[in-house]
Design an enzyme around this catalytic site. Structure first.
Site, mmCIF file in Angstrom:
data_model
loop_
_atom_site.group_PDB
_atom_site.id
_atom_site.type_symbol
_atom_site.label_atom_id
_atom_site.label_comp_id
_atom_site.label_asym_id
_atom_site.label_seq_id
_atom_site.Cartn_x
_atom_site.Cartn_y
_atom_site.Cartn_z
ATOM 1 N N CYS A 187 0.883 -1.170 0.000
ATOM 2 C CA CYS A 187 0.000 0.000 0.000
ATOM 3 C C CYS A 187 0.918 1.216 0.000
ATOM 4 C CB CYS A 187 -0.959 -0.025 1.190
ATOM 5 S SG CYS A 187 -0.141 -0.061 2.809
ATOM 6 N N LEU A 188 0.572 2.251 0.710
ATOM 7 C CA LEU A 188 1.421 3.433 0.749
ATOM 8 C C LEU A 188 2.587 3.236 1.717
ATOM 9 C CD1 LEU A 188 1.918 6.360 -0.189
ATOM 10 C CD2 LEU A 188 0.525 7.107 1.760
#
Length: 133
Positions: free
Chosen positions: A93-94
């Site tokens: 994800c981030l």
């Protein structure tokens, strides 16, 4: 000794707690071996910031449903072969929060070879530029 009943949220936290987290180099090596890499960020994040090359986007909110789809439907929706429960899958994800949740979801659905790239997109772009859509 007290026995504590574990509901799903606690269970996936425990499952993901000791889960292996990949480094940038390990992910690069795995990608050469054709691992399925699922980015669980939202679509707008991919559109705005780009993505890690050769990853597919399945937002976290769709993941549980996606991992239980009919293989034909999965291929149509994500343009990728549906992973078998024994296939290696990497989530990112981030910065690691959502990928850790994804790991828990996949584990609870019976996927046995799942890992996360906890550094996520933030770490990847320190090493090389993202792929733009």
């Amino acid at each position: 000794m007290a026995v504590i009943a574990l509901g799903p949220p606690l269970l996936w936290l425990l499952c993901a707690g000791g889960a292996p987290s990949l480094s940038y180099r390990e992910l690069k090596d795995l990608k050469k071996a054709n691992v399925l890499h699922i980015d669980v960020r939202e679509r707008w994040e991919i559109d705005k910031f780009g993505k890690i090359p050769a990853s597919i986007n399945i937002p976290l909110g769709e993941l549980v449903e996606a991992l239980q789809m009919d293989p034909t439907e999965f291929k149509e929706q994500y343009n990728q072969k549906m992973p078998a429960k024994s296939d290696p899958v990497v989530f990112s994800c981030l910065a690691g929060t959502r990928s850790k949740q994804a790991l828990g979801f996949a584990t609870s659905l019976g996927f046995s070879r799942v890992q996360q790239y906890a550094g996520g997109f933030e770490d990847w772009v320190k090493h090389e530029p993202p792929e733009k859509k």
